[in-house]
Design a protein around this motif. Structure first.
Motif, PDB file in Angstrom:
ATOM      1  N   THR A  53      44.642  89.467  66.556  1.00  0.00           N
ATOM      2  CA  THR A  53      43.390  88.609  66.502  1.00  0.00           C
ATOM      3  C   THR A  53      43.357  87.677  67.671  1.00  0.00           C
ATOM      4  O   THR A  53      44.390  86.627  67.761  1.00  0.00           O
ATOM      5  CB  THR A  53      43.478  87.639  65.240  1.00  0.00           C
ATOM      6  N   ILE A  96      45.472  85.522  58.321  1.00  0.00           N
ATOM      7  CA  ILE A  96      43.886  85.524  58.042  1.00  0.00           C
ATOM      8  C   ILE A  96      43.580  86.538  57.054  1.00  0.00           C
ATOM      9  O   ILE A  96      42.833  86.031  56.039  1.00  0.00           O
ATOM     10  CB  ILE A  96      43.115  85.833  59.530  1.00  0.00           C
ATOM     11  N   VAL A 106      39.070  83.848  66.265  1.00  0.00           N
ATOM     12  CA  VAL A 106      38.972  83.988  64.844  1.00  0.00           C
ATOM     13  C   VAL A 106      37.711  84.464  64.009  1.00  0.00           C
ATOM     14  O   VAL A 106      37.772  84.942  63.192  1.00  0.00           O
ATOM     15  CB  VAL A 106      39.482  82.591  64.154  1.00  0.00           C
ATOM     16  N   ALA A 112      43.841  80.403  61.544  1.00  0.00           N
ATOM     17  CA  ALA A 112      42.675  81.253  60.888  1.00  0.00           C
ATOM     18  C   ALA A 112      41.222  80.287  60.862  1.00  0.00           C
ATOM     19  O   ALA A 112      40.165  80.851  60.494  1.00  0.00           O
ATOM     20  CB  ALA A 112      42.846  81.191  59.404  1.00  0.00           C
ATOM     21  N   ARG A 125      41.854  85.247  53.277  1.00  0.00           N
ATOM     22  CA  ARG A 125      40.849  86.076  52.937  1.00  0.00           C
ATOM     23  C   ARG A 125      40.931  86.415  51.525  1.00  0.00           C
ATOM     24  O   ARG A 125      40.011  86.212  50.414  1.00  0.00           O
ATOM     25  CB  ARG A 125      40.397  87.258  53.768  1.00  0.00           C
TER      26      ARG A 125
END
Lengths: 473, 96
Positions: free
Chosen positions: B53, A380, B56, A428, A384
């Motif tokens: 995580t 993720i 999300v 993601a 970004r």
């Protein structure tokens, strides 16, 4: 089998509203094409009676001068993991073979309110576990260009339905590529929206942290129209977000080609076709550069820890008692659970439940589940950073064109590797679409995947639309 | 690691509430071993100091109003989904 293409959805609706072509005629046409395409095994069930009844209602409204919705009289095909009236909802599994839904999915309700008409429920890999629609209790769905090859999956039936002109659009679910991959294999556009865009209420759950609802269409404009109708907050699904499908951008898009997925591991012809698409973008004046994203190769192993863990939880509800298949041989309560699940699930369902319970079990939780969720954070984070430099990321949708039926069924890992490019955006929660990019020498479809930042669904669909207009120049 | 033993396979099938036949258990054991070997690629990633995580978008727990919601589904309709029903209850084998 080729049928005349459907026109764009706004044109179909305009004719329904003016009475030039009735909703009943549209439904009859869709049913006729579905009948002609029987050998592809697209459908689990056809909802003829209800479809014709709804079409008649719309035509009567038009005659009476009553306003009808923006999808009035447009037939569509629904993946058989959406709860819907007029047919069983089987998820292509023996477990739900006789399941008649007492309610309708929010997405279906919204489409119905806009006047769209479901003509049938399409085949999938049981419980949407798979990438080929070979794991269905109701048989294999065939590829639209070559019936010896797979449709892709898990939303194989819906993709083939749109490719063969049964309906102008179809719904699917995409957890790790289940819309994008079959879209690529059949030459149609496939949309997986930002996580939370469309309510999942009334849809058979697979992996709750990546499950999304999207659609197949023949063009980007129609796809966006359908997504716009379905999207938005729903109090019955607390993960839903505001509708982003109409947000525009006018600035010159910066596009990053992901080099890690443009390597020798990818089929030669797929690479050539995707490179050609990239050249077209460049020629059209987009700011195209390349980018290396070294953590993405870990997305697939992460996915096959996280998703089975969620699958194991979501499939725990199938106990053979309140609904679903109950084994006849069972005499005790544990036997009802154990035998009903053994009989009701396909081998791939069992694999995922077992893997899920393995990675969640004490002694392995930290090494597998927790580790995978940490690597997910790195993935993720890399996205970004990439979206600080680019508006859209691009790579092939799949490493190969549609493979032969049976080619990968003996080795689950080989099958999983087909998802290597579609899984990263899913982890993601990013929006991604597969758009048709061309065909191989033997006539198989190849798709290119456009990935956007969170909430930029309209940006990638607008890009897809502009490239369609640009055509073969 | 990653070689699944017979007893681990039995334990997993129990956790999963799956009564597997011997032949199927054997073939699933082979598949699981392959899949876990593939997952072991994650060993090469350094995740020191990285937070996991689980979902999300950093969503907070969403509470809904404490009020009755009408899903438009009746008890009769729900009971129709069960294989065996008696006196408005779902029938299961004797437990105690």
């Amino acid at each position: 089998m080729m049928s005349e293409n459907w026109r764009k959805i706004p044109e179909i609706v305009r004719d329904v509203r003016s009475g030039a072509v009735s909703a009943v005629e549209n439904v009859e046409r869709a049913l006729a094409v579905a009948e002609c395409c029987k050998n592809y095994n697209i459908f689990v069930s056809i909802t003829k009676e209800r479809a014709l009844q709804r079409a008649t209602e719309i035509d009567q409204k038009v005659k009476a001068g009553v306003a009808v919705g923006e999808l009035a009289g447009v037939p569509y095909v629904l993946k058989d993991n959406f709860l819907d009236f007029g047919a069983k909802t089987t998820a292509s599994a023996k477990m739900l073979e006789g399941f008649v839904a007492p309610l309708q999915a929010t997405a279906v309700k919204k489409l119905e309110a806009a006047g769209a008409i479901c003509i049938g429920k399409s085949n999938l890999d049981a419980f949407a576990h798979g990438g080929s629609t070979e794991n269905s209790f109701f048989g294999v769905t065939k590829n639209s260009k070559d019936t010896r090859r797979v449709a892709g999956g898990s939303s194989g039936g819906s993709a083939v339905a749109v490719a063969l002109g049964v309906a102008p659009f179809a719904l699917g679910t995409d957890t790790g590529g289940s819309i994008r991959q079959p879209a690529a294999f059949n030459g149609v556009i496939g949309v997986k929206p930002t996580f939370g865009s469309v309510s999942r209420f009334g849809v058979v759950a697979m992996a709750s942290s990546t499950d999304t609802i999207g659609c197949f269409a023949t063009n980007a404009f129609d796809a966006r129209l359908v997504m716009n109708v379905m999207s938005g907050k729903d109090s019955w699904d607390s993960t839903t977000i505001d509708n982003d499908f109409m947000r525009h951008t006018s600035r010159k898009l910066r596009i990053g080609v992901i080099l890690d997925f443009m390597t020798d591991d990818v089929d030669r012809e797929v690479l050539t076709i995707v490179e050609k698409y990239v050249k077209k973008l460049d020629k059209k004046g987009y700011d195209v550069k390349t980018i290396k994203m070294s953590t993405l190769k870990y997305a697939l192993p992460v996915y096959y820890v996280v998703v089975p863990a969620e699958v194991a939880s979501n499939l725990a509800r199938y106990d053979g008692i309140r609904y679903g298949h109950r084994a006849r041989v069972a005499k005790t309560l544990p036997e009802i659970y154990g035998h009903s699940r053994d009989e009701g699930f396909m081998p791939e369902n069992k694999r995922r439940v077992l893997i899920g319970n393995f990675v969640l079990s004490s002694g392995f939780f930290d090494a597998y589940y927790l580790k995978a969720q940490k690597v997910r954070t790195l993935i993720i984070e890399e996205y970004r950073k990439a979206f600080a430099k680019f508006d859209v990321l691009l790579c092939p949708t799949t490493p190969t064109p549609a493979f032969k039926i049976g080619e990968k069924t003996d080795d689950p890992v080989k099958m999983y590797l087909e998802d290597v490019m579609t899984v990263p955006p899913s982890l993601a929660g990013l929006p991604a679409v597969s758009v048709p990019a061309g065909r191989t020498k033997s006539g198989l479809d190849v798709g290119v995947q456009l990935i956007g930042a969170r909430g930029s669904d309209a940006v990638i669909l607008t890009l897809a639309e502009q490239m369609e207009d640009y055509g073969e120049q | 690691m990653s070689e699944i033993t017979d007893s681990e396979m039995k334990h997993l099938a129990e956790l999963s509430n799956l009564f597997l036949g011997d032949k199927e258990a054997k073939s699933l054991k082979r598949d699981l071993t392959r899949i876990l070997a593939y997952i072991d690629e994650l060993d090469e990633v350094d995740v020191t100091g990285v937070e996991p995580t689980y979902q999300v978008f950093d969503m907070e727990t969403v509470w809904r109003e404490d009020e009755e919601i009408d899903y438009g589904v009746s008890r009769v309709e729900l009971l129709e989904l069960a294989e065996q029903v008696k006196d408005n209850s779902v029938v299961v084998p004797k437990v105690l």
